[in-house]
Design a protein around this motif. Structure first.
Motif, PDB file in Angstrom:
ATOM      1  N   ALA A 173       9.887  13.945  10.587  1.00 33.60           N
ATOM      2  CA  ALA A 173       9.971  13.649  12.013  1.00 33.60           C
ATOM      3  C   ALA A 173      10.168  12.161  12.256  1.00 33.60           C
ATOM      4  CB  ALA A 173       8.702  14.130  12.727  1.00 33.60           C
ATOM      5  N   GLY A 174      10.218  11.384  11.205  1.00 31.86           N
ATOM      6  CA  GLY A 174      10.394   9.942  11.339  1.00 31.86           C
ATOM      7  C   GLY A 174       9.375   9.187  10.514  1.00 31.86           C
ATOM      8  N   ALA A 175       9.631   7.904  10.318  1.00 30.37           N
ATOM      9  CA  ALA A 175       8.735   7.080   9.522  1.00 30.37           C
ATOM     10  C   ALA A 175       7.332   7.060  10.110  1.00 30.37           C
ATOM     11  CB  ALA A 175       9.285   5.654   9.429  1.00 30.37           C
ATOM     12  N   PHE A 176       6.354   7.305   9.283  1.00 30.74           N
ATOM     13  CA  PHE A 176       4.928   7.283   9.612  1.00 30.74           C
ATOM     14  C   PHE A 176       4.486   8.444  10.493  1.00 30.74           C
ATOM     15  CE2 PHE A 176       6.204   2.769   9.144  1.00 30.74           C
ATOM     16  CZ  PHE A 176       5.427   2.421   8.048  1.00 30.74           C
ATOM     17  N   ALA A 177       5.384   9.390  10.758  1.00 31.18           N
ATOM     18  CA  ALA A 177       5.044  10.491  11.669  1.00 31.18           C
ATOM     19  C   ALA A 177       4.341  11.647  10.986  1.00 31.18           C
ATOM     20  CB  ALA A 177       6.298  11.000  12.374  1.00 31.18           C
ATOM     21  N   GLY A 178       4.050  11.525   9.698  1.00 32.83           N
ATOM     22  CA  GLY A 178       3.301  12.555   8.992  1.00 32.83           C
ATOM     23  C   GLY A 178       4.158  13.724   8.555  1.00 32.83           C
ATOM     24  N   GLY A 179       3.503  14.707   7.932  1.00 28.08           N
ATOM     25  CA  GLY A 179       4.192  15.910   7.485  1.00 28.08           C
ATOM     26  C   GLY A 179       4.397  16.005   5.993  1.00 28.08           C
ATOM     27  N   TYR A 180       4.108  14.956   5.259  1.00 31.06           N
ATOM     28  CA  TYR A 180       4.287  14.966   3.798  1.00 31.06           C
ATOM     29  C   TYR A 180       3.170  15.793   3.175  1.00 31.06           C
ATOM     30  CZ  TYR A 180       4.997  13.127  -0.943  1.00 31.06           C
ATOM     31  OH  TYR A 180       5.232  13.002  -2.287  1.00 31.06           O
ATOM     32  N   GLY A 238       0.793  -1.223   0.000  1.00 36.20           N
ATOM     33  CA  GLY A 238       0.000   0.000   0.000  1.00 36.20           C
ATOM     34  C   GLY A 238       0.823   1.270   0.000  1.00 36.20           C
ATOM     35  N   ASP A 239       2.159   1.150   0.109  1.00 37.76           N
ATOM     36  CA  ASP A 239       3.062   2.297   0.066  1.00 37.76           C
ATOM     37  C   ASP A 239       2.714   3.323   1.137  1.00 37.76           C
ATOM     38  OD1 ASP A 239       5.243   3.680  -0.816  1.00 37.76           O
ATOM     39  OD2 ASP A 239       4.304   4.525  -2.605  1.00 37.76           O
ATOM     40  N   CYS A 240       2.357   2.856   2.332  1.00 38.13           N
ATOM     41  CA  CYS A 240       1.924   3.752   3.405  1.00 38.13           C
ATOM     42  C   CYS A 240       3.041   4.685   3.865  1.00 38.13           C
ATOM     43  CB  CYS A 240       1.426   2.943   4.601  1.00 38.13           C
ATOM     44  SG  CYS A 240       0.175   1.703   4.205  1.00 38.13           S
ATOM     45  N   VAL A 241       4.270   4.157   3.915  1.00 34.42           N
ATOM     46  CA  VAL A 241       5.367   4.945   4.475  1.00 34.42           C
ATOM     47  C   VAL A 241       5.694   6.158   3.616  1.00 34.42           C
ATOM     48  CG1 VAL A 241       7.239   3.669   3.331  1.00 34.42           C
ATOM     49  CG2 VAL A 241       7.653   4.744   5.555  1.00 34.42           C
ATOM     50  N   ALA A 242       5.466   6.089   2.311  1.00 33.18           N
ATOM     51  CA  ALA A 242       5.836   7.190   1.421  1.00 33.18           C
ATOM     52  C   ALA A 242       5.063   8.459   1.740  1.00 33.18           C
ATOM     53  CB  ALA A 242       5.614   6.785  -0.034  1.00 33.18           C
ATOM     54  N   CYS A 243       3.759   8.347   1.902  1.00 30.19           N
ATOM     55  CA  CYS A 243       2.939   9.538   2.110  1.00 30.19           C
ATOM     56  C   CYS A 243       2.882   9.974   3.572  1.00 30.19           C
ATOM     57  CB  CYS A 243       1.526   9.309   1.596  1.00 30.19           C
ATOM     58  SG  CYS A 243       1.392   9.361  -0.203  1.00 30.19           S
ATOM     59  N   HIS A 244       3.165   9.071   4.488  1.00 33.24           N
ATOM     60  CA  HIS A 244       3.056   9.419   5.906  1.00 33.24           C
ATOM     61  C   HIS A 244       4.406   9.706   6.544  1.00 33.24           C
ATOM     62  CE1 HIS A 244      -1.273   8.962   6.551  1.00 33.24           C
ATOM     63  NE2 HIS A 244      -1.209   8.005   5.636  1.00 33.24           N
ATOM     64  N   THR A 245       5.410   9.970   5.715  1.00 32.89           N
ATOM     65  CA  THR A 245       6.724  10.362   6.212  1.00 32.89           C
ATOM     66  C   THR A 245       7.096  11.689   5.573  1.00 32.89           C
ATOM     67  OG1 THR A 245       7.390   8.046   6.444  1.00 32.89           O
ATOM     68  CG2 THR A 245       9.147   9.698   6.449  1.00 32.89           C
ATOM     69  N   GLY A 246       7.404  12.686   6.384  1.00 30.02           N
ATOM     70  CA  GLY A 246       7.734  14.002   5.873  1.00 30.02           C
ATOM     71  C   GLY A 246       9.040  14.005   5.114  1.00 30.02           C
TER      72      GLY A 246
END
Length: 441
Positions: free
Chosen positions: A79-86, A65-73
């Motif tokens: 701020a880190g993997a899956f920490a948002g900001g993208y 699902g490529d979750c890490v790409a969009c949820h990592t700034g």
């Protein structure tokens, strides 16, 4: 009076039917009942005994699902993997991807599995309705098992405290989340995946991955004025973030016609099929997601895609060999042939070929013009670790020269495509903020 009574009764019956139909429509679109299989008691931050096998399967779903790409700034916003900001740029404003780590205060640590299911499958987040930039429209197809496993994996992610204002860049009225309920009623198919009878298990697995976790249509299908995918253009190409995501069907001119399922699988897992190389947003998708696919799943995706009939875009007559083309041929030889070859053959595992490259023959020249103007970087994968770099030439060529060079590339070595308008190059240059050609006098 009797006739008026009959008319009134008729109108009343029509109104009742209309209200009932609208109610049914709303219920089938907004109902989250099928996610009742999820636990609604244990918060993610309290889930500490997930089955290791489920976690491993869930990591694979996350990669699919490529979750890490969009949820990592990116850059200073990382701020880190899956920490948002993208940041996700849309025609309606800029959305910022949320923190989905198990932090209780700023992430999803306080969510239950049912909350998680509701967000991914139905677009119901902790702060209200989600925007379809988060592809819940595709994740709705995920199976119960894949959802359970993904939840197990998310419990192993390191919590990060990072508050994100997801709609800070969305002007009024687009920042009103409740409006998405109406959007969902109009455009959201709130149903799970159903295998197509008569097709093979491999074909159905490919469709499940393409339409579900892979959410391929999010980039490769054009959208209407309200941001909804146009079903009639399914996987027939679309512009995304200043790049043209090419057609993924069996169209023989601008699609995958002539490619095998194995060719597609090779591209997904290595970043190149031996002709084209992934770049731009697709490079990110390959690096973060598709290179982790099993050989069986990669081939299943290829099997499904090469079976699609696609658009009616046909190969035009190639442009003639006039003075403009001869001048462009010289410019190509001086500036491009060292990497892409005198016959457009490219360099194996390093630089894409132009001869027989369907993507560059599309009517939409956004991607190839962008590559010439601002440069590009080929995908980096475990199989092809040396990612080739394309230098920028926007400083060296004016818009007419870029258009002429593209005409030559798109109409040589068996290629054929419509002429490129210098005005389109100028527009693309402006949209990407590329400076004009440096003056030499």
């Amino acid at each position: 009076m009797a006739n008026w009574n009959k008319i009134g009764l008729g109108l009343g019956a029509v109104a009742i039917v209309a209200v009932a139909a609208a109610g049914t429509w709303a219920y089938t679109t907004l109902n989250t009942g099928r996610s009742g299989v999820a636990d609604d008691k244990v918060a993610l931050a309290d889930l500490s005994d997930a089955d290791p096998e489920a976690v491993a399967r869930g990591e694979y779903v996350m990669r699919s699902g490529d979750c890490v790409a969009c949820h990592t700034g990116q850059g200073a916003g990382n701020a880190g993997a899956f920490a948002g900001g993208y940041e996700i740029h849309t025609p309606f404003g800029t959305l910022v991807a949320s923190n989905i780590t198990p932090d209780r205060d700023t992430g999803i640590g306080s969510w239950t599995e049912r909350d998680f299911f509701d967000a991914l499958r139905h677009g119901r987040g902790g702060d209200g309705m989600l925007y379809p930039a988060m592809p819940y429209t595709a994740y709705a197809k995920l199976s119960d098992q894949d959802m359970h496993d993904l939840w197990a994996y998310m419990s192993t992610v390191t919590p990060v405290k990072n508050a994100v204002d997801e709609t800070a860049g969305m002007p009024f009225p687009y920042n009103i989340r409740l409006a998405m309920a109406g959007w969902n009623m109009l455009f959201f198919d709130n149903s799970g995946f159903e295998p197509v009878a008569g097709e093979t298990e491999e074909w159905n697995r490919g469709k499940y991955l393409v339409d579900g976790a892979g959410h391929c249509s999010s980039c490769h299908t054009s959208r209407n004025g309200l941001g909804a995918e146009i079903a009639a253009t399914y996987l027939q190409g679309a512009v995304i973030d200043g790049w043209f995501a090419p057609e993924l069907t069996s169209n023989p001119h601008v699609g995958l016609g002539g490619s095998s399922a194995e060719d597609v699988a090779r591209y997904l897992t290595t970043g190149s099929d031996g002709v084209a190389f992934a770049a731009g947003p697709m490079a990110e998708a390959v690096e973060n997601s598709t290179q982790y696919l099993t050989p069986e799943d990669a081939k299943a995706i290829g099997t499904y895609l090469v079976s699609l009939p696609g658009s009616s875009n046909r190969k035009p007559q190639p442009m003639g060999d006039g003075p403009a083309m001869q001048q462009a041929a010289l410019a190509y030889e001086v500036n491009c042939s060292a990497c892409h070859g005198l016959q457009g053959e490219g360099i194996e595992a390093l630089a894409p070929a132009f001869a027989g490259n369907h993507a560059i023959q599309s009517d939409n020249v956004t991607s190839i013009a962008a590559a010439v103007l601002r440069g590009a970087r080929a995908v980096h994968t475990e199989t092809l670790p040396t990612a080739g770099g394309m230098p920028a030439f926007g400083w060296k060529f004016d818009d007419a020269q870029v258009a002429g060079l593209l005409d030559y590339i798109r109409n040589s070595w068996g290629n054929a495509a419509a002429p490129v308008n210098a005005a389109d190059v100028a527009r693309i240059r402006a949209e990407m903020g590329v400076d004009a050609k440096i003056a030499t006098n």
